[in-house]
Design a protein around this motif. Structure first.
Motif: not given
Length: 692
Positions: A1-4, A28-36, A87-90, A95-97
């Motif tokens: 999962m990537k945090l954008v 935030y929004l989430e899906g398809n391997g991403y958190v934005v 901070k929680k999302l990070m 969330v790997e990167s």
């Protein structure tokens, strides 16, 4: 999962849509391997002096200078909730990167990195660097994410800029405020900018017009004018002697000249034209253009380049042809596209020039607020001009002599309107100024039919407009800098508008004039500050030199510690050597400015440091400058706004900004007063409103 992490909610939504992150959550929004998610501007900011030591709560000359050993940061009070979400999302295990997707520039880099550091995150991150919010650009950007290390120097420069502004602002403001007994805001870029306006106003006040005289001679087919003379007696004598005499032609030239098309817009040139042509402030232009960028209709606005890259050359003809259908020009059938004129890879660093995107072709422009429509048309028209044919004309010059004085005439005939046909009014002016001179030869004699002495007066320097002040900020100190310096001047394209707005907001400058042409005039307070300010603080050349060094830090060519030490040395010397100006008590006396009549008791309302107050002590009517209502719509309660509210009960405001959505709109703010004498504000929209 990537945090954008984007800079604003609207940008995050555009990115999430392209990435397929469609599930909405709180913040935030989430899906398809991403958190934005998003940062909402500056979530983390430098702490105030009192965070280092409680004694700094009170401003004291003895405590200066203030130089932090370790810089402290704090989360902005208004954005604590969103910081907590980030901070929680990070910290999430899945969330790997991360991807830094804040605006691709110095400030955007700073916003992301400070949040990353403050949250204590150590996960790897990459950089999204794009110049357009089009879906294709976002998709391509994610396919070519950059290593974060490529932007470490950019972050270093951003930190230096922020800390330099803190050092100068905190120390100089406290120094002069404690010495002169009132709050005197000083800034690294702000004060030299103010000084330029104060010096211009001083030159205008000191100017005394002087008469001059010119002799105008009429020949059979044209008129010619002599040089200026200071004495009318001499001009009358020359005119009398010339009547009926024969003058010899000493010069007769006819050359074809051409004027190249203008370059594309960077932010400063767009702000200047929008001020001159549309009457917009620099901040309004930036806000409108930023909104267009977030709607994917123009490319990145905070650029200092006026060229495009070679990989964009092939797409230009089709884009321009389609744009010309949307923004047609009367009596013009097509745009000749000389794309090579706007291509220069060497003159594009972080971002290319501002142009409309392909998304404009699909968008219903009627849905845009009028301000955004006007800016988009300006940007499109500049693109048509920049790729167009040169403007070509014949220029004729005739000089004649009576043996003592030279008389000259110039003629101009248009050969090819070229790019000027797209810019409308300038082309019309050229047609009006067409003047054909007869064909003559050197040595030919011409009889003078009539002679007239014309009187004129020398003109004072002109007041600054936003257009001309931006130009002066851009070129300030340029004479003292190396010719090959990449960036000269005060501030950057991204910060100049905010500098002007702050000077107006804190009462150092005011806007005066009609709807279209407003002059920037220094107030009594602004003039007093510059008068007591030492040269080193108000010097544009020193600040411009600092700006050049920040750019060198950005490129890894200058040491950031050396830069900050240079500023600390300057501040230490200032605190130790500055002496209060004699007679300053009279100079710094506050000028009482009446702005209108109190709607409660009918007494005069005067301007003070923090607001506009009824002069009658028993009456409590007040309009506060830091009005939450005006802040919520992205506006300041200035003297001009207060005057309108007090005289009309309402004020028309262009370029208001929604705090929730970031969208721009025009509206009328109506003021009513309660029985207790408190002002209340409501909003009306003309013709149903322009809110978007």
């Amino acid at each position: 999962m990537k945090l954008v992490l984007a800079e604003k909610p609207s940008v995050a939504q555009s990115i999430a849509k392209v990435l397929g992150a469609t599930k909405r959550e709180d913040g935030y929004l989430e899906g398809n391997g991403y958190v934005v998610s998003w940062c909402v501007g500056h979530l983390v900011e430098l702490s105030q002096p009192e965070a280092y030591d409680e004694k700094y709560n009170k401003w004291a000359y003895a405590d200066l200078p203030i130089f932090p050993d370790q810089w402290k940061y704090q989360v902005s009070a208004s954005t604590k909730k969103q910081f907590g979400i980030l901070k929680k999302l990070m910290a999430r295990k899945d969330v790997e990167s991360l991807v830094c997707a804040t605006d691709a520039g110095r400030e955007g880099e700073l916003i992301f990195r400070l949040v990353y550091q403050q949250a204590g995150c150590r996960k790897p991150f990459e950089r999204l660097w794009i110049s357009s919010m089009e879906d294709s650009a976002i998709r391509e950007g994610f396919e070519q994410l950059k290593p974060s290390t490529e932007y470490d120097a950019l972050y270093e420069a951003a930190l230096c800029r922020e800390r330099a502004d803190w050092l100068v602002g905190i120390n100089a403001t406290r120094l002069f405020s404690t010495l002169y007994g009132q709050t005197l805001n000083v800034g690294r870029v702000m004060t030299p900018t103010l000084a330029m306006v104060v010096m211009r106003e001083a030159a205008i006040s000191a100017f005394r017009p002087e008469p001059f005289y010119t002799v105008e001679l009429a020949f059979q087919d044209f008129t010619a004018s002599g040089e200026r003379m200071k004495q009318k007696v001499l001009a009358d004598d020359v005119a009398r002697k010339c009547v009926g005499s024969v003058l010899n032609v000493t010069k007769a030239e006819n050359k074809e000249k051409s004027e190249k098309p203008p370059a594309l817009y960077d932010l400063t040139s767009l702000q200047r034209d929008a001020n001159r042509v549309l009457g917009f402030t620099a901040q309004q232009t930036l806000d409108y253009t930023q909104s267009l960028y977030e709607k994917k209709l123009v490319t990145y606005p905070r650029t200092d380049s006026r060229y495009l890259t070679s990989d964009m050359k092939d797409m230009l003809p089709k884009l321009i042809k389609s744009l010309f259908n949307i923004f047609p020009v009367e009596d013009v059938k097509n745009v000749p596209v000389h794309a090579e004129q706007v291509i220069n890879d060497k003159k594009v660093s972080d971002h290319h020039a501002i142009i409309p995107t392909k998304e404009t072709l699909k968008f219903s422009l009627e849905e845009l607020p009028k301000g955004e429509q006007a800016i988009l048309r300006l940007i499109a028209t500049r693109l048509f001009c920049a790729v167009g044919e040169p403007f070509r004309y014949n220029e004729s010059v005739i000089e004649l002599s009576d043996g003592n004085y030279i008389f000259s005439a110039k003629g101009k005939t248009i050969v090819q309107s070229g790019w000027k046909i797209f810019s409308g009014k300038p082309a019309d002016k050229d047609k009006e100024s067409e003047k054909q001179l007869p064909s003559l030869t050197v040595g030919e004699g011409l009889s003078v039919h009539f002679a007239e002495v014309k009187e004129g007066k020398t003109s004072p320097p002109k007041h600054f407009t936003e257009d001309t002040l931006l130009q002066s900020m851009e070129t300030a100190g340029a004479d003292e800098m190396p010719e090959d310096a990449e960036r000269k001047g005060l501030g950057t394209p991204a910060t100049r508008a905010a500098t002007i707005e702050k000077l107006v907001r804190i009462g150092f400058l005011e806007r005066k004039g009609d709807k279209k042409t407003k002059h920037l005039i220094s107030t009594h307070k602004g003039t007093a500050l510059v008068t007591v300010m030492p040269e080193q603080i108000q010097s544009p050349s020193m600040t411009a030199d600092w700006e050049a060094k920040l750019l060198m830090i950005e490129h890894g060519e200058y040491d950031s510690n050396a830069f900050l030490e240079e500023i600390q040395d300057m501040i230490s010397a200032l605190v130790q050597t500055y002496e209060k100006v004699k007679g300053s008590d009279v100079l710094m006396a506050k000028e009482v400015q009446t702005v209108g009549v109190c709607p409660v008791c009918g007494s005069s309302v005067t301007e003070r440091q923090k607001g506009f107050f009824c002069s009658k002590r028993e009456c409590h009517f007040a309009l506060w400058k830091n009005s939450r209502y005006f802040e919520s719509i992205g506006k300041s309660l200035t003297s001009a706004v207060a005057q309108k509210l007090l005289s009309n009960g309402e004020v028309k405001l262009k370029g208001c900004k929604s705090a929730k959505t970031g969208r721009m709109y025009d509206a009328i703010v109506v003021m009513t007063v309660t029985e207790e004498g408190k002002p209340q504000f409501n909003m009306n929209f003309e013709n149903g409103g322009n809110s978007k």
